[in-house]
Write a protein that holds these residues in place. Structure first.
Motif, PDB file in Angstrom:
ATOM      1  N   ASN A  24     -11.053  10.702 -47.110  1.00 23.41           N
ATOM      2  CA  ASN A  24     -12.417  11.191 -47.273  1.00 23.41           C
ATOM      3  C   ASN A  24     -12.864  12.127 -46.157  1.00 23.41           C
ATOM      4  OD1 ASN A  24     -12.797   9.727 -49.640  1.00 23.41           O
ATOM      5  ND2 ASN A  24     -13.526   7.917 -48.530  1.00 23.41           N
ATOM      6  N   GLN A  25     -11.990  12.357 -45.184  1.00 23.28           N
ATOM      7  CA  GLN A  25     -12.410  13.171 -44.042  1.00 23.28           C
ATOM      8  C   GLN A  25     -12.868  14.580 -44.415  1.00 23.28           C
ATOM      9  OE1 GLN A  25      -9.421  13.031 -40.988  1.00 23.28           O
ATOM     10  NE2 GLN A  25     -10.138  11.069 -40.199  1.00 23.28           N
ATOM     11  N   PRO A  26     -12.149  15.326 -45.278  1.00 24.47           N
ATOM     12  CA  PRO A  26     -12.641  16.672 -45.635  1.00 24.47           C
ATOM     13  C   PRO A  26     -14.034  16.635 -46.257  1.00 24.47           C
ATOM     14  CG  PRO A  26     -10.352  16.409 -46.305  1.00 24.47           C
ATOM     15  CD  PRO A  26     -10.847  15.051 -45.897  1.00 24.47           C
ATOM     16  N   GLU A  27     -14.272  15.638 -47.143  1.00 23.90           N
ATOM     17  CA  GLU A  27     -15.587  15.529 -47.761  1.00 23.90           C
ATOM     18  C   GLU A  27     -16.649  15.191 -46.728  1.00 23.90           C
ATOM     19  OE1 GLU A  27     -12.837  14.150 -48.851  1.00 23.90           O
ATOM     20  OE2 GLU A  27     -12.530  14.882 -50.895  1.00 23.90           O
ATOM     21  N   ALA A  28     -16.299  14.314 -45.793  1.00 23.95           N
ATOM     22  CA  ALA A  28     -17.267  13.903 -44.782  1.00 23.95           C
ATOM     23  C   ALA A  28     -17.627  15.046 -43.839  1.00 23.95           C
ATOM     24  CB  ALA A  28     -16.715  12.715 -43.986  1.00 23.95           C
ATOM     25  N   VAL A  29     -16.600  15.795 -43.393  1.00 19.90           N
ATOM     26  CA  VAL A  29     -16.891  16.883 -42.470  1.00 19.90           C
ATOM     27  C   VAL A  29     -17.711  17.964 -43.162  1.00 19.90           C
ATOM     28  CG1 VAL A  29     -14.784  18.248 -42.858  1.00 19.90           C
ATOM     29  CG2 VAL A  29     -15.927  18.334 -40.647  1.00 19.90           C
ATOM     30  N   ASN A  30     -17.430  18.219 -44.427  1.00 19.29           N
ATOM     31  CA  ASN A  30     -18.214  19.199 -45.174  1.00 19.29           C
ATOM     32  C   ASN A  30     -19.650  18.723 -45.374  1.00 19.29           C
ATOM     33  OD1 ASN A  30     -16.139  21.086 -45.445  1.00 19.29           O
ATOM     34  ND2 ASN A  30     -15.400  20.192 -47.364  1.00 19.29           N
ATOM     35  N   ALA A  31     -19.802  17.433 -45.646  1.00 21.28           N
ATOM     36  CA  ALA A  31     -21.142  16.889 -45.847  1.00 21.28           C
ATOM     37  C   ALA A  31     -21.963  16.981 -44.569  1.00 21.28           C
ATOM     38  CB  ALA A  31     -21.050  15.442 -46.315  1.00 21.28           C
ATOM     39  N   TYR A  32     -21.372  16.593 -43.435  1.00 19.81           N
ATOM     40  CA  TYR A  32     -22.083  16.692 -42.164  1.00 19.81           C
ATOM     41  C   TYR A  32     -22.403  18.152 -41.819  1.00 19.81           C
ATOM     42  CZ  TYR A  32     -21.604  11.789 -40.705  1.00 19.81           C
ATOM     43  OH  TYR A  32     -21.720  10.425 -40.595  1.00 19.81           O
ATOM     44  N   THR A  33     -21.474  19.049 -42.109  1.00 16.34           N
ATOM     45  CA  THR A  33     -21.700  20.462 -41.818  1.00 16.34           C
ATOM     46  C   THR A  33     -22.852  20.999 -42.660  1.00 16.34           C
ATOM     47  OG1 THR A  33     -19.384  20.813 -41.236  1.00 16.34           O
ATOM     48  CG2 THR A  33     -20.663  22.765 -41.804  1.00 16.34           C
ATOM     49  N   GLN A  34     -22.852  20.676 -43.952  1.00 14.63           N
ATOM     50  CA  GLN A  34     -23.920  21.125 -44.832  1.00 14.63           C
ATOM     51  C   GLN A  34     -25.262  20.541 -44.406  1.00 14.63           C
ATOM     52  OE1 GLN A  34     -22.597  20.117 -48.772  1.00 14.63           O
ATOM     53  NE2 GLN A  34     -21.076  21.761 -48.838  1.00 14.63           N
ATOM     54  N   LEU A  35     -25.242  19.291 -44.001  1.00 12.83           N
ATOM     55  CA  LEU A  35     -26.476  18.670 -43.528  1.00 12.83           C
ATOM     56  C   LEU A  35     -26.971  19.384 -42.274  1.00 12.83           C
ATOM     57  CD1 LEU A  35     -28.549  16.392 -43.841  1.00 12.83           C
ATOM     58  CD2 LEU A  35     -27.044  14.940 -42.457  1.00 12.83           C
ATOM     59  N   ASN A  44     -34.922  22.334 -37.473  1.00 11.77           N
ATOM     60  CA  ASN A  44     -34.866  21.004 -36.858  1.00 11.77           C
ATOM     61  C   ASN A  44     -33.557  20.952 -36.066  1.00 11.77           C
ATOM     62  OD1 ASN A  44     -34.722  18.283 -36.177  1.00 11.77           O
ATOM     63  ND2 ASN A  44     -35.677  17.627 -38.101  1.00 11.77           N
ATOM     64  N   LEU A  45     -33.593  21.525 -34.865  1.00 13.56           N
ATOM     65  CA  LEU A  45     -32.362  21.747 -34.118  1.00 13.56           C
ATOM     66  C   LEU A  45     -31.745  20.452 -33.600  1.00 13.56           C
ATOM     67  CD1 LEU A  45     -33.316  24.993 -32.165  1.00 13.56           C
ATOM     68  CD2 LEU A  45     -32.295  24.739 -34.443  1.00 13.56           C
ATOM     69  N   THR A  46     -32.562  19.471 -33.283  1.00 13.17           N
ATOM     70  CA  THR A  46     -32.036  18.204 -32.775  1.00 13.17           C
ATOM     71  C   THR A  46     -31.179  17.514 -33.832  1.00 13.17           C
ATOM     72  OG1 THR A  46     -33.937  17.933 -31.313  1.00 13.17           O
ATOM     73  CG2 THR A  46     -32.632  15.970 -31.791  1.00 13.17           C
ATOM     74  N   ARG A  47     -31.682  17.442 -35.052  1.00 10.64           N
ATOM     75  CA  ARG A  47     -30.917  16.800 -36.121  1.00 10.64           C
ATOM     76  C   ARG A  47     -29.731  17.667 -36.538  1.00 10.64           C
ATOM     77  NH1 ARG A  47     -35.050  13.524 -40.180  1.00 10.64           N
ATOM     78  NH2 ARG A  47     -35.845  12.094 -38.581  1.00 10.64           N
ATOM     79  N   ALA A  48     -29.903  18.980 -36.495  1.00 11.09           N
ATOM     80  CA  ALA A  48     -28.776  19.867 -36.801  1.00 11.09           C
ATOM     81  C   ALA A  48     -27.638  19.624 -35.818  1.00 11.09           C
ATOM     82  CB  ALA A  48     -29.222  21.327 -36.748  1.00 11.09           C
ATOM     83  N   LEU A  49     -27.976  19.534 -34.548  1.00  7.55           N
ATOM     84  CA  LEU A  49     -26.979  19.295 -33.508  1.00  7.55           C
ATOM     85  C   LEU A  49     -26.258  17.975 -33.728  1.00  7.55           C
ATOM     86  CD1 LEU A  49     -25.923  20.557 -30.830  1.00  7.55           C
ATOM     87  CD2 LEU A  49     -27.629  19.165 -29.645  1.00  7.55           C
ATOM     88  N   SER A  50     -27.009  16.946 -34.079  1.00  7.51           N
ATOM     89  CA  SER A  50     -26.411  15.629 -34.296  1.00  7.51           C
ATOM     90  C   SER A  50     -25.451  15.653 -35.482  1.00  7.51           C
ATOM     91  CB  SER A  50     -27.514  14.598 -34.544  1.00  7.51           C
ATOM     92  OG  SER A  50     -26.959  13.330 -34.847  1.00  7.51           O
ATOM     93  N   ALA A  51     -25.852  16.252 -36.595  1.00  3.83           N
ATOM     94  CA  ALA A  51     -24.999  16.304 -37.780  1.00  3.83           C
ATOM     95  C   ALA A  51     -23.729  17.101 -37.513  1.00  3.83           C
ATOM     96  CB  ALA A  51     -25.774  16.903 -38.953  1.00  3.83           C
ATOM     97  N   LEU A  52     -23.862  18.206 -36.822  1.00  7.71           N
ATOM     98  CA  LEU A  52     -22.693  19.046 -36.551  1.00  7.71           C
ATOM     99  C   LEU A  52     -21.759  18.386 -35.547  1.00  7.71           C
ATOM    100  CD1 LEU A  52     -24.575  22.452 -36.480  1.00  7.71           C
ATOM    101  CD2 LEU A  52     -22.983  21.653 -38.246  1.00  7.71           C
ATOM    102  N   ASP A  53     -22.311  17.650 -34.600  1.00  2.00           N
ATOM    103  CA  ASP A  53     -21.466  16.879 -33.679  1.00  2.00           C
ATOM    104  C   ASP A  53     -20.629  15.864 -34.458  1.00  2.00           C
ATOM    105  OD1 ASP A  53     -22.181  18.181 -31.372  1.00  2.00           O
ATOM    106  OD2 ASP A  53     -23.711  16.734 -30.787  1.00  2.00           O
ATOM    107  N   HIS A  54     -21.243  15.215 -35.449  1.00  2.00           N
ATOM    108  CA  HIS A  54     -20.503  14.266 -36.293  1.00  2.00           C
ATOM    109  C   HIS A  54     -19.363  14.980 -37.026  1.00  2.00           C
ATOM    110  CE1 HIS A  54     -22.849  10.775 -35.505  1.00  2.00           C
ATOM    111  NE2 HIS A  54     -23.930  11.158 -36.155  1.00  2.00           N
ATOM    112  N   ALA A  55     -19.669  16.172 -37.567  1.00  2.00           N
ATOM    113  CA  ALA A  55     -18.629  16.924 -38.282  1.00  2.00           C
ATOM    114  C   ALA A  55     -17.454  17.232 -37.377  1.00  2.00           C
ATOM    115  CB  ALA A  55     -19.220  18.215 -38.848  1.00  2.00           C
ATOM    116  N   LEU A  56     -17.748  17.635 -36.163  1.00  2.00           N
ATOM    117  CA  LEU A  56     -16.689  18.037 -35.237  1.00  2.00           C
ATOM    118  C   LEU A  56     -15.970  16.848 -34.614  1.00  2.00           C
ATOM    119  CD1 LEU A  56     -18.529  21.089 -33.681  1.00  2.00           C
ATOM    120  CD2 LEU A  56     -16.500  21.135 -35.158  1.00  2.00           C
TER     121      LEU A  56
END
Length: 231
Positions: A24-35, A44-56
């Motif tokens: 499920n990793q490709p789906e998860a990284v794409n989902a976090y990136t899209q979020l 909303n830069l704080t939440r954007a940063l958090s979601a992208l950190d999860h993706a990476l």
């Protein structure tokens, strides 16, 4: 000069990292990136940063997440981090033209015109890029900032060849010609711009100057009247 283009996103939910299997990793990284991109669109830069950190955390070399993170850092005024992550995104995906265009816009904003032009030159080789006329217009603007007027003119004309209705390339070509004292060369592209786009303040101000320089004082007065209506 330049903006990020993203699709409207809908995310029903994200699994936690502890629940993310390798399948499920490709789906998860794409989902976090899209979020993250969705939050970035909403500033909303704080939440954007958090979601992208999860993706990476899942995929440290995911180019879309790296580019989006660069844009977040750019918005936050973290120039060094933005530069670093744009470069990492392009190292991961050298043909990622949108990221290269956004990187060029960032470099232009930093007044690093040589590097901005270099990125745009590379991006211009992508014949399938949907916004290629805009890309060549940006390249012409970059060359103008470097004082390379002939290359700037060629870039604006190339943008018009790709998309004859790309309005801003005509305005910038007119502005370039006028700045060099070429009144006769400035007038036709400015008229084309006025036909393609609603006259704005900078276009009307240039039209007043050119009309006066041509001795067409009635036209200058008409453009001046239109300027007054914008107030």
């Amino acid at each position: 000069m330049l903006t990020v283009i993203v699709s409207t996103l809908w995310l029903a939910g994200c699994a936690s990292l502890s629940e993310t299997s390798s399948e499920n990793q490709p789906e998860a990284v794409n989902a976090y990136t899209q979020l993250g991109v969705a939050y970035l669109e909403r500033e909303n830069l704080t939440r954007a940063l958090s979601a992208l950190d999860h993706a990476l955390e899942i995929d440290p070399e995911h180019p879309e997440a790296l580019q989006a993170l660069a844009l977040v850092y750019q918005q936050q005024g973290e120039a060094a981090l933005a530069d670093k992550h744009f470069q990492k995104a392009l190292d991961a995906a050298p043909n990622f033209t949108q990221a290269r265009n956004n990187y060029a816009a960032f470099l232009y904003q930093q007044a690093d015109y040589p590097r901005a032009c270099e990125q745009l030159e590379q991006a211009s080789g992508d014949a399938q890029y949907a916004r290629r006329a805009q890309l060549f217009t940006n390249l012409g603007q970059c060359y103008t900032a470097l004082g390379e007027t002939q290359r700037a003119r060629e870039s604006f004309e190339r943008a018009q060849q790709i998309d004859p209705r790309h309005a801003r390339s005509y305005f910038l070509l007119a502005e370039l010609a006028f700045s060099q004292g070429n009144i006769s060369q400035a007038w036709p592209p400015l008229q084309t711009f006025m036909q393609l786009a609603a006259p704005n303040r900078e276009a009307l101000e240039l039209a007043v100057e050119i009309a006066n320089a041509r001795g067409e004082f009635d036209k200058a007065a008409d453009y001046q009247r239109q300027l007054g209506q914008l107030n």
